[in-house]
Design an enzyme around this catalytic site. Structure first.
Site, PDB file in Angstrom:
ATOM      1  NE  ARG A  51      26.867  13.784   7.128  1.00  0.00           N
ATOM      2  CZ  ARG A  51      27.145  15.025   6.860  1.00  0.00           C
ATOM      3  NH1 ARG A  51      27.400  15.341   5.951  1.00  0.00           N
ATOM      4  NH2 ARG A  51      27.663  15.613   8.132  1.00  0.00           N
ATOM      5  CE  LYS A 148      14.109  25.151  19.446  1.00  0.00           C
ATOM      6  NZ  LYS A 148      13.988  26.040  20.665  1.00  0.00           N
ATOM      7  CG  HIS A 178      10.569  20.338  23.800  1.00  0.00           C
ATOM      8  ND1 HIS A 178      11.412  20.890  22.998  1.00  0.00           N
ATOM      9  CD2 HIS A 178      10.846  20.659  25.048  1.00  0.00           C
ATOM     10  CE1 HIS A 178      12.151  21.819  23.906  1.00  0.00           C
ATOM     11  NE2 HIS A 178      11.766  21.676  25.119  1.00  0.00           N
ATOM     12  CE  LYS A 182       8.810  21.660  29.142  1.00  0.00           C
ATOM     13  NZ  LYS A 182       9.682  20.703  29.859  1.00  0.00           N
ATOM     14  CD  GLU A 216      17.280  27.999  28.090  1.00  0.00           C
ATOM     15  OE1 GLU A 216      17.399  27.085  27.904  1.00  0.00           O
ATOM     16  OE2 GLU A 216      17.326  29.031  27.281  1.00  0.00           O
ATOM     17  CG  ASP A 235      16.587  29.287  20.426  1.00  0.00           C
ATOM     18  OD1 ASP A 235      16.593  28.182  19.574  1.00  0.00           O
ATOM     19  OD2 ASP A 235      16.993  28.947  21.726  1.00  0.00           O
ATOM     20  CG  HIS A 240       9.676  26.660  23.198  1.00  0.00           C
ATOM     21  ND1 HIS A 240       9.286  25.537  22.454  1.00  0.00           N
ATOM     22  CD2 HIS A 240      10.883  26.807  23.125  1.00  0.00           C
ATOM     23  CE1 HIS A 240      10.251  24.884  21.929  1.00  0.00           C
ATOM     24  NE2 HIS A 240      11.433  25.709  22.341  1.00  0.00           N
ATOM     25  CE  LYS A 331      19.488  30.299  25.292  1.00  0.00           C
ATOM     26  NZ  LYS A 331      19.044  28.961  25.264  1.00  0.00           N
TER      27      LYS A 331
HETATM   28  P1  NAD Z   1      23.355  16.735  15.945  1.00  0.00           P
HETATM   29  O1  NAD Z   1      24.097  17.444  15.211  1.00  0.00           O
HETATM   30  O2  NAD Z   1      23.654  16.315  17.168  1.00  0.00           O
HETATM   31  O3  NAD Z   1      23.122  15.294  15.127  1.00  0.00           O
HETATM   32  C1  NAD Z   1      22.636  15.498  13.685  1.00  0.00           C
HETATM   33  C2  NAD Z   1      22.493  14.087  13.027  1.00  0.00           C
HETATM   34  O4  NAD Z   1      22.064  14.270  11.702  1.00  0.00           O
HETATM   35  C3  NAD Z   1      23.457  13.147  13.107  1.00  0.00           C
HETATM   36  O5  NAD Z   1      23.152  11.944  13.247  1.00  0.00           O
HETATM   37  C4  NAD Z   1      23.944  13.179  11.846  1.00  0.00           C
HETATM   38  O6  NAD Z   1      24.742  11.904  11.383  1.00  0.00           O
HETATM   39  C5  NAD Z   1      22.742  13.520  10.946  1.00  0.00           C
HETATM   40  N1  NAD Z   1      23.144  13.948   9.621  1.00  0.00           N
HETATM   41  C6  NAD Z   1      23.835  15.111   9.575  1.00  0.00           C
HETATM   42  N2  NAD Z   1      23.776  15.440   8.204  1.00  0.00           N
HETATM   43  C7  NAD Z   1      23.476  14.320   7.457  1.00  0.00           C
HETATM   44  C8  NAD Z   1      23.109  13.892   6.149  1.00  0.00           C
HETATM   45  N3  NAD Z   1      23.376  14.796   5.070  1.00  0.00           N
HETATM   46  N4  NAD Z   1      22.370  12.835   5.813  1.00  0.00           N
HETATM   47  C9  NAD Z   1      21.862  12.181   7.072  1.00  0.00           C
HETATM   48  N5  NAD Z   1      22.225  12.394   8.002  1.00  0.00           N
HETATM   49  C10 NAD Z   1      22.699  13.608   8.307  1.00  0.00           C
HETATM   50  O7  NAD Z   1      21.915  17.323  15.955  1.00  0.00           O
HETATM   51  P2  NAD Z   1      20.774  17.426  17.191  1.00  0.00           P
HETATM   52  O8  NAD Z   1      21.151  18.317  18.233  1.00  0.00           O
HETATM   53  O9  NAD Z   1      20.357  15.837  17.583  1.00  0.00           O
HETATM   54  O10 NAD Z   1      19.560  18.229  16.510  1.00  0.00           O
HETATM   55  C11 NAD Z   1      18.708  17.405  15.535  1.00  0.00           C
HETATM   56  C12 NAD Z   1      17.497  18.309  15.011  1.00  0.00           C
HETATM   57  O11 NAD Z   1      16.826  18.369  16.356  1.00  0.00           O
HETATM   58  C13 NAD Z   1      17.940  19.652  14.669  1.00  0.00           C
HETATM   59  O12 NAD Z   1      16.878  20.241  13.782  1.00  0.00           O
HETATM   60  C14 NAD Z   1      17.685  20.593  15.811  1.00  0.00           C
HETATM   61  O13 NAD Z   1      17.511  22.067  15.704  1.00  0.00           O
HETATM   62  C15 NAD Z   1      16.787  19.948  16.730  1.00  0.00           C
HETATM   63  N6  NAD Z   1      16.646  20.048  18.139  1.00  0.00           N
HETATM   64  C16 NAD Z   1      17.596  19.558  19.028  1.00  0.00           C
HETATM   65  C17 NAD Z   1      17.558  19.816  20.285  1.00  0.00           C
HETATM   66  C18 NAD Z   1      18.490  19.168  21.063  1.00  0.00           C
HETATM   67  O14 NAD Z   1      18.551  19.163  22.396  1.00  0.00           O
HETATM   68  N7  NAD Z   1      19.842  18.426  20.559  1.00  0.00           N
HETATM   69  C19 NAD Z   1      16.370  20.522  20.757  1.00  0.00           C
HETATM   70  C20 NAD Z   1      15.529  20.780  20.048  1.00  0.00           C
HETATM   71  C21 NAD Z   1      15.629  20.741  18.812  1.00  0.00           C
END
Ligand code: NAD
Length: 487
Positions: A51, A148, A178, A182, A216, A235, A240, A331
């Site tokens: 977005r 996830k 993930h 590993k 953690e 979580d 995991h 945690k």
């Molecule tokens: P984030 O909030 O940093 O990023 C979200 C992304 O989604 C952004 O690029 C945003 O522009 C986009 N977005 C939001 N609403 C939107 C819409 N309506 N249309 C199109 N794009 C849209 O989130 P994140 O931390 O990158 O996490 C993404 C996914 O990965 C989630 O499901 C999260 O649970 C999972 N996840 C993240 C991590 C991590 O370390 N960040 C680890 C495990 C799992």
């Protein structure tokens, strides 16, 4: 040692959520490392779709920053980073509306491997699947990667599976955990199924118990309000820890292919006994070391959500009858450490003098599989102390750090995301969760969570920087066992 790199087919990878935290920290850096290894074809296309208001140049800048920040400095090469960023383009799209989708449809090629990575909030997973179909972007072999959490309970997981199944076959859906990417986790399968040494001992007759720990040091600050609706069980354990448990406990599959492996994992989940309330300890960290308490981080003074849990689990089948599996995660603990420890039984008859140095008078072999921070394995064996002075025994780890064994630096061990994204492009689902596995895991977890809710169960407090609540230690002590140290 030179590793063999097999280039993958031509592909288009669309990263929905391509401007998010996960894309920046994991997906893009992982792709760069594969690019450096020569694994990406020259005409690979990677398309960020999110977005954020970015044009292509801005997104290329975002990609370069991600590489410079999250890839080890030794792998920085200005020309390569620039060339890598040129593989990327960007589309502003809205998963909930029509903006951007027609443009995306024009860009994505139909005659190459298509992969769509859903790195967005879970409520958008179904919306993306729907629009990929509506705008005729995905072909019949397209793969979708789903992050996830996959559901919040059995009902929501079933709904999500059903929505995705409207547009994609199971063979096209890659549910990511993930931990399965590993190196060590895959080595666990190699150790078990490519050697004769361990498998004959891998059962209730020779294994005393198994410990799985994911500890953690960080708290939940920053995502406390989200975490408070989830807790350690949802979580960490449902995905995991249960996946690790499956790999330890499963029967050897007949073939190393995705469904054969996943069938065996599913059988483990289905063989899990319900857990008694007295076999679970939940905890919440208190304030300490200048950091806030869980309740402050979660911004909920009445929260009953656990930031720690320990439990004893039984797998009811022939192989594991009576062998306890102890799972623990939390945690703000003393150290960041993830490991699986297989603790073997004492020899049936000990012919040597009792040894002062033996722990609890026991002298057992342990196989410890380290997942983080450093991946590797060690096997503790008992040997004679060198020199005269009688038969003094000592425990010696036969240590195998993967980095050392492979003659590589630790930062050269591939990251889990790096491997998993390439597996998607190759079409290998072995390290991804199948829909029925996820549902079975929720089906086991749900009644436990419901039990806490109906009993009004409150987590026990524990000090930040400790190993968790005292009761978690007692869970082991009452059975004459003890946790490995979190150091
Ligand atoms: P984030 O909030 O940093 O990023 C979200 C992304 O989604 C952004 O690029 C945003 O522009 C986009 N977005 C939001 N609403 C939107 C819409 N309506 N249309 C199109 N794009 C849209 O989130 P994140 O931390 O990158 O996490 C993404 C996914 O990965 C989630 O499901 C999260 O649970 C999972 N996840 C993240 C991590 C991590 O370390 N960040 C680890 C495990 C799992």
């Amino acid at each position: 040692m030179v590793s063999r790199v097999i280039p993958v087919e031509r592909f288009d990878l669309v990263i929905f959520g391509g401007t998010g935290d996960l894309a920046r920290r994991k997906i893009i850096p992982g792709l760069y490392r594969r690019y450096l290894a020569g694994q990406l074809p020259d005409d690979a296309r990677i398309i960020g779709a999110a977005r954020t208001d970015f044009d292509r140049d801005e997104y290329e800048g975002f990609v370069r920053d991600a590489v410079e920040k999250y890839v080890h400095v030794k792998k920085h090469n200005g020309d390569k980073i620039k060339a890598f960023s040129k593989l990327f383009s960007y589309f502003k799209i809205d998963a909930l509306g029509d903006e951007g989708w027609k443009g995306l449809a024009r860009l994505v090629r139909k005659d190459v491997v298509q992969a769509f990575y859903f790195s967005v909030a879970p409520r958008l997973f179904g919306e993306l699947a729907k629009r990929l179909h509506k705008y005729k972007i995905s072909n019949d072999q397209a793969r979708i990667v789903v992050e996830k959490p996959f559901g919040h309970d059995l009902e929501s997981a079933k709904k999500l599976n059903a929505v995705l199944a409207e547009y994609f076959d199971e063979a096209q859906i890659y549910r990511i955990d993930h931990y399965l990417g590993k190196e060590t986790v895959q080595n666990l399968m190699a150790v078990r199924f490519a050697n004769i040494l361990f498998e004959p001992l891998w059962n209730a007759q020779y294994v005393d118990h198994i410990q799985i720990t994911v500890a953690e040091t960080v708290g939940v600050g920053g995502r406390g309000t989200y975490y408070d609706k989830s807790g350690a069980m949802r979580d960490m354990v449902q995905n995991h820890l249960m996946q690790l448990l499956c790999l330890i406990a499963m029967e050897p599959p007949a073939h190393f292919d995705p469904d054969a492996v996943r069938d065996e994992k599913l059988k483990v989940i289905r063989a899990l006994d319900p857990v008694l309330p007295e076999d679970i300890v939940r905890g919440q960290y208190r304030a300490g070391d200048g950091e806030d308490s869980y309740l402050e981080d979660a911004e909920n003074p009445d929260s009953k959500t656990e930031s720690f849990m320990a439990m004893m689990v039984h797998v009811s089948n022939w192989r594991w009858n009576g062998t306890p599996f102890f799972l623990r995660t939390g945690k703000r603990l003393r150290a960041r450490k993830s490991e699986i420890a297989v603790i073997f039984k004492d020899p049936p008859h000990f012919i040597f003098e009792p040894q002062d140095s033996a722990q609890d008078g026991r002298r057992c072999n342990e196989l410890v599989i380290h997942l983080q921070p450093d991946e590797g394995m060690d096997l503790r064996v008992t040997l004679k102390e060198p020199g005269p002075g009688g038969m003094r025994l000592m425990d010696v780890p036969l240590d195998m750090s993967f980095a050392e064994a492979m003659g590589r630096d630790a930062d050269e061990i591939p990251d889990a995301y790096e491997r998993l994204v390439m597996d998607v492009i190759r079409g290998n689902q072995t390290l991804f969760m199948r829909g029925d596995e996820v549902e079975a895991a929720w089906g086991w977890v749900d009644p436990i969570i419901e039990g806490w809710r109906s009993r009004g169960d409150k987590p026990k407090g524990y000090d930040a920087g400790s190993s968790g609540p005292e009761d978690a230690l007692m869970l082991m002590h009452r059975l004459g066992r003890r946790w490995r140290e979190i150091t």
